[in-house]
Design an enzyme around this catalytic site. Sequence first.
Site, short mmCIF file in Angstrom:
data_model
loop_
_atom_site.label_atom_id
_atom_site.label_comp_id
_atom_site.label_asym_id
_atom_site.label_seq_id
_atom_site.Cartn_x
_atom_site.Cartn_y
_atom_site.Cartn_z
N LYS A 112 41.49 25.81 -42.51
CA LYS A 112 40.31 25.66 -42.99
C LYS A 112 39.56 26.43 -44.07
CE LYS A 112 39.24 22.31 -39.81
NZ LYS A 112 38.89 20.97 -40.22
N ASP A 199 40.71 12.46 -45.18
CA ASP A 199 40.35 12.19 -43.79
C ASP A 199 38.90 11.64 -43.56
OD1 ASP A 199 39.58 12.76 -41.19
OD2 ASP A 199 39.57 14.95 -41.27
N LYS A 223 42.44 9.78 -37.17
CA LYS A 223 42.14 10.17 -35.91
C LYS A 223 41.71 8.68 -35.05
CE LYS A 223 40.50 14.37 -37.86
NZ LYS A 223 39.42 15.32 -38.21
#
Length: 348
Positions: A112, A199, A223
Amino acid sequence: MTSLPDVEELLRGAAVVSLPMRTRFRGQTAREAMLLHGPAGWAEFAPFPEYGPQESAAWLAAAVDAGWTGLGEHRRTTVPVNATMPAVPAAQVAQVLERYGRAEAIPAVKIKVAEPGQSLDDDVARLREVARLLPHAGLRADANGGWTHAEAVRAVEAIADVAGDRLEYVEQPVAGVEPLAVLREELHRRGTVVRIAADEAVRKAEDPLRVARLGAADLIVVKVPPLGGVDRAAQVVRDSGLDAVVSSALDTSVGLAAGLALAARLESLPYACGLGTAALLAADVVDPPLLPVEGALRVPVRNGRVVAPDPAPRLLDEHRVDGARRAWWEQRLRSAHAVLAQRTGAAS
């Protein structure tokens, strides 16, 4: 998605849990989730707290898909997974990596970056320490859309200098689809040929395939919950024509099963998946939780089909929240259900 059950059926047997986290992640120190029990098994409804009914409706569709239709068949029984490195100081990197088992077995690490209040120097130090401790592993940087265009150009070039040919991709360096396409073009013009992964530009876009049409990314991170279920997510991957990395939405081990079902179903899986995130939780609802072993997760299968593991009753009792917090989650589900019912033409 199967026909939409009514709200009372969804809430029958539902449990709201709060699980402490080992490290602050996405600004959270605990992960709350509503677990639902349908005829096909357990499912999870856990949109992040800031998501309103429109976004949350897709998460509810995914939960209905898992608990009332089922997670479907599989073509593989194990899925390689990356370690996830929160935005911790470099001195804490080794401690986080220990949660993922034997270092030599970790295929890749997602690091991250662009954390509010931190600097590019902090990001580079964290990345450098991961690279030092795991000289064999692939490296990925995830900015969650946190940089401006100018910041992203500078940061991606700095990250590429440190990671070298071990850099697999940089994930969502800037927010939005068009800005991602502009950045990718600028990096190539400057001679910085780094794979860009989308994403948020996939899961938060009304049309998740615009990323592919605009040439905004080299691969997509998918996701299951924000895309509305395993079937829908698999269709997005097929229609995009891009390589995909299946990732979690900071799920409990119940929710992780949907991500594993998608990864187990895809025809091609060229990258380790971001499904090892149960290691970020200090507690879970499943015993044992879905933690990586030798850099991979086993797909939970029962009677030839993928199914979420059952929560342990003692863990549900230990982490259950009631009162005002339970009421807040019930209202979220009701609001998401109303949106989903309108979309599908079902009675709310």
